[in-house]
Scaffold this motif. Structure first.
Motif, PDB file in Angstrom:
ATOM      1  N   LEU A 144       0.820  -1.207   0.000  1.00  0.00           N
ATOM      2  CA  LEU A 144       0.000   0.000   0.000  1.00  0.00           C
ATOM      3  C   LEU A 144       0.857   1.262   0.000  1.00  0.00           C
ATOM      4  O   LEU A 144       0.416   2.317  -0.438  1.00  0.00           O
ATOM      5  CB  LEU A 144      -0.934   0.007   1.219  1.00  0.00           C
ATOM      6  N   ALA A 145       2.079   1.137   0.501  1.00  0.00           N
ATOM      7  CA  ALA A 145       3.006   2.277   0.508  1.00  0.00           C
ATOM      8  C   ALA A 145       3.756   2.396  -0.809  1.00  0.00           C
ATOM      9  O   ALA A 145       4.685   3.196  -0.922  1.00  0.00           O
ATOM     10  CB  ALA A 145       3.997   2.134   1.655  1.00  0.00           C
ATOM     11  N   ASP A 146       3.352   1.573  -1.811  1.00  0.00           N
ATOM     12  CA  ASP A 146       3.957   1.612  -3.152  1.00  0.00           C
ATOM     13  C   ASP A 146       5.420   1.198  -3.161  1.00  0.00           C
ATOM     14  O   ASP A 146       6.206   1.674  -3.976  1.00  0.00           O
ATOM     15  CB  ASP A 146       3.814   2.998  -3.780  1.00  0.00           C
ATOM     16  N   MET A 147       5.775   0.263  -2.267  1.00  0.00           N
ATOM     17  CA  MET A 147       7.151  -0.208  -2.255  1.00  0.00           C
ATOM     18  C   MET A 147       7.421  -1.187  -3.389  1.00  0.00           C
ATOM     19  O   MET A 147       8.564  -1.392  -3.781  1.00  0.00           O
ATOM     20  CB  MET A 147       7.474  -0.855  -0.904  1.00  0.00           C
ATOM     21  N   GLY A 148       6.376  -1.802  -3.915  1.00  0.00           N
ATOM     22  CA  GLY A 148       6.556  -2.757  -4.989  1.00  0.00           C
ATOM     23  C   GLY A 148       6.601  -4.179  -4.462  1.00  0.00           C
ATOM     24  O   GLY A 148       7.032  -4.423  -3.323  1.00  0.00           O
ATOM     25  N   ALA A 149       6.180  -5.131  -5.291  1.00  0.00           N
ATOM     26  CA  ALA A 149       6.061  -6.520  -4.846  1.00  0.00           C
ATOM     27  C   ALA A 149       7.404  -7.132  -4.486  1.00  0.00           C
ATOM     28  O   ALA A 149       7.548  -7.800  -3.446  1.00  0.00           O
ATOM     29  CB  ALA A 149       5.375  -7.350  -5.930  1.00  0.00           C
ATOM     30  N   ASP A 150       8.421  -6.928  -5.326  1.00  0.00           N
ATOM     31  CA  ASP A 150       9.721  -7.558  -5.090  1.00  0.00           C
ATOM     32  C   ASP A 150      10.375  -7.026  -3.814  1.00  0.00           C
ATOM     33  O   ASP A 150      10.860  -7.802  -2.977  1.00  0.00           O
ATOM     34  CB  ASP A 150      10.646  -7.324  -6.287  1.00  0.00           C
ATOM     35  N   ALA A 151      10.390  -5.701  -3.678  1.00  0.00           N
ATOM     36  CA  ALA A 151      11.026  -5.110  -2.498  1.00  0.00           C
ATOM     37  C   ALA A 151      10.262  -5.466  -1.231  1.00  0.00           C
ATOM     38  O   ALA A 151      10.875  -5.702  -0.175  1.00  0.00           O
ATOM     39  CB  ALA A 151      11.113  -3.593  -2.649  1.00  0.00           C
ATOM     40  N   SER A 152       8.931  -5.527  -1.319  1.00  0.00           N
ATOM     41  CA  SER A 152       8.123  -5.878  -0.152  1.00  0.00           C
ATOM     42  C   SER A 152       8.413  -7.305   0.302  1.00  0.00           C
ATOM     43  O   SER A 152       8.595  -7.573   1.497  1.00  0.00           O
ATOM     44  CB  SER A 152       6.633  -5.728  -0.471  1.00  0.00           C
ATOM     45  N   ALA A 153       8.471  -8.229  -0.660  1.00  0.00           N
ATOM     46  CA  ALA A 153       8.761  -9.623  -0.330  1.00  0.00           C
ATOM     47  C   ALA A 153      10.159  -9.764   0.265  1.00  0.00           C
ATOM     48  O   ALA A 153      10.376 -10.521   1.222  1.00  0.00           O
ATOM     49  CB  ALA A 153       8.620 -10.488  -1.578  1.00  0.00           C
ATOM     50  N   GLN A 154      11.114  -9.011  -0.283  1.00  0.00           N
ATOM     51  CA  GLN A 154      12.482  -9.070   0.232  1.00  0.00           C
ATOM     52  C   GLN A 154      12.551  -8.568   1.674  1.00  0.00           C
ATOM     53  O   GLN A 154      13.179  -9.204   2.536  1.00  0.00           O
ATOM     54  CB  GLN A 154      13.407  -8.217  -0.637  1.00  0.00           C
TER      55      GLN A 154
END
Length: 405
Positions: A144-154
């Protein structure tokens, strides 16, 4: 009464009536001639850029003030000399805030920001025992903070393996762990200096091309960037190569006049942008300026045309001067919606850095990580307000601390 006299009176009356009618027609024609046709270029420019109607070019304002002074001077008094008018113009030029002062002020603003993104993360991670649902909430918060899927998972993966998170509910330990992970994603060792600020041979002006979608604050950012360089005692010229938006060149001139920066522009709307860039490069080289900033159009209606146009601007400019920097301006509030547009510009011209406008440390702060991850170039500058000096170098620790509150 004699017939001849009667005829004479009639003739005189007719002449007088004809003269009155003729005079009325002349007045009407003159009034009609001063009104602008809707189809005239001036009226079309005003229709395309209504927001510019209240803005006055600073140099015009100085000149108008000088003429007004001359007109209001007492009879017999001497009119201001050329030197006096020049001094008045110099006094009207503003002194921009220094880069160091901006960073300090923007750090304080970030530290005071109320960030729902950081609070939500901290509240979840500070629990005694984190369930699978809690970790899903963490990832959802990051997305929701627009961090992106890859960075969020990492980030979630790293936090799940950090003993400071899973082994304690101490708020200090949790905050330190979260801060360290976020700093790692943002990047603390990244070189975020503008190429114009790096030591060089000093044999040519540093050329910066500004790109971005119209509406992101690109032209405003170009004007603010000129102020930042002026604050560093650098000589600057700007090139108004966004010739498709009627107000763009006027807007640049308004920014430039306030700090004594000249603007190279075309007098015709829709002129070849590359020709403006070429002339700006030539003038910057001849004048021995330190920095040339070239503003460009941000139309995405036709990707092929955009790529061709930007590529031509760069090629033509490099016939005179090498291009040191291409800065992409992104509106931070658009979040992931701006990522596809950013990739188009990266393909069209190649970018060396990102400027995030309208970044206030709010819930969309994760875009910093996402855009760097997607484009492979650093965020170099951020804008945190509407003020003319609210553009500053990006400070990673201050930004992360602003997120965490």
């Amino acid at each position: 009464m004699d017939g001849t006299l009667i005829i004479g009176i009639i003739v005189a009356a007719v002449v007088v009536i004809a003269a009155v009618i003729a005079a009325a027609l002349v007045v009407r024609l003159r009034r009609g001639g001063t009104s602008k046709s809707v189809d005239s270029p001036t009226m079309l420019a005003e229709a395309d850029a209504p927001e510019q109607t209240d803005k006055v070019n600073a140099s015009d304002a100085v000149a108008a003030g000088a003429h007004q002074h001359e007109a209001s001077a007492a009879p017999g008094s001497a009119a201001p000399t050329s030197a006096q008018r020049t001094a008045a113009a110099q006094n009207a030029v503003e002194t921009p805030e220094s880069a160091g002062s901006r960073i300090t002020r923007l750090k304080a603003r970030l530290a005071k920001s109320s960030n729902p993104f950081g609070r939500a993360l901290f509240n979840i991670l500070a629990k005694d025992h984190l369930s699978e649902a809690d970790w899903e909430d963490v990832e959802d918060t990051l997305l929701l903070a627009d961090m992106g899927a890859d960075a969020s998972a990492q980030l979630v993966g790293e936090l799940r393996n950090d003993s400071r998170i899973i082994g304690t509910s101490d708020p200090v330990q949790v905050r330190n762990a979260l801060r360290a992970k976020l700093l790692g994603l943002v990047g603390t060792d990244t070189d975020r200096r503008l190429n114009a600020d790096k030591p060089g041979d000093g044999t040519h002006p540093s050329v910066i091309i500004m790109v971005g979608v119209n509406g992101t604050g690109k032209t405003t950012t170009a004007g603010k960037l000129a102020r930042l360089f002026v604050a560093e005692d650098k000589k600057v010229i700007m090139g108004a190569a966004d010739t498709f938006r009627a107000a763009a060149a006027d807007q640049l001139e308004t920014w430039g006049a306030k700090v004594g920066v000249s603007v190279v522009r075309s007098q015709n709307d829709g002129a070849d942008p590359a020709s403006v860039a070429f002339e700006a490069a030539q003038q910057a080289k001849d004048a021995g300026t330190d920095v040339l900033i070239i503003d460009t159009a941000g139309r995405l209606q036709n990707k092929a045309n955009l790529m061709n146009e930007l590529g031509k601007i760069r090629r033509v400019t490099e016939k005179i001067l090498p291009v040191d920097e291409v800065l992409l301006v992104l509106d931070a509030t658009t979040g992931q919606n701006g990522m596809a547009q950013a990739k188009v510009f990266a393909e069209a011209i190649g970018i060396t850095g990102i400027v995030l406008s309208k970044l206030d440390g709010s819930a969309k702060g994760g875009i910093v990580i996402a855009v760097q991850d997607a484009l492979g170039v650093p965020v170099k500058l951020v804008g945190l307000g509407e003020g003319p000096d609210d553009l500053a170098p990006f400070d990673a620790p201050a930004f992360v601390d602003g997120i965490l509150g």
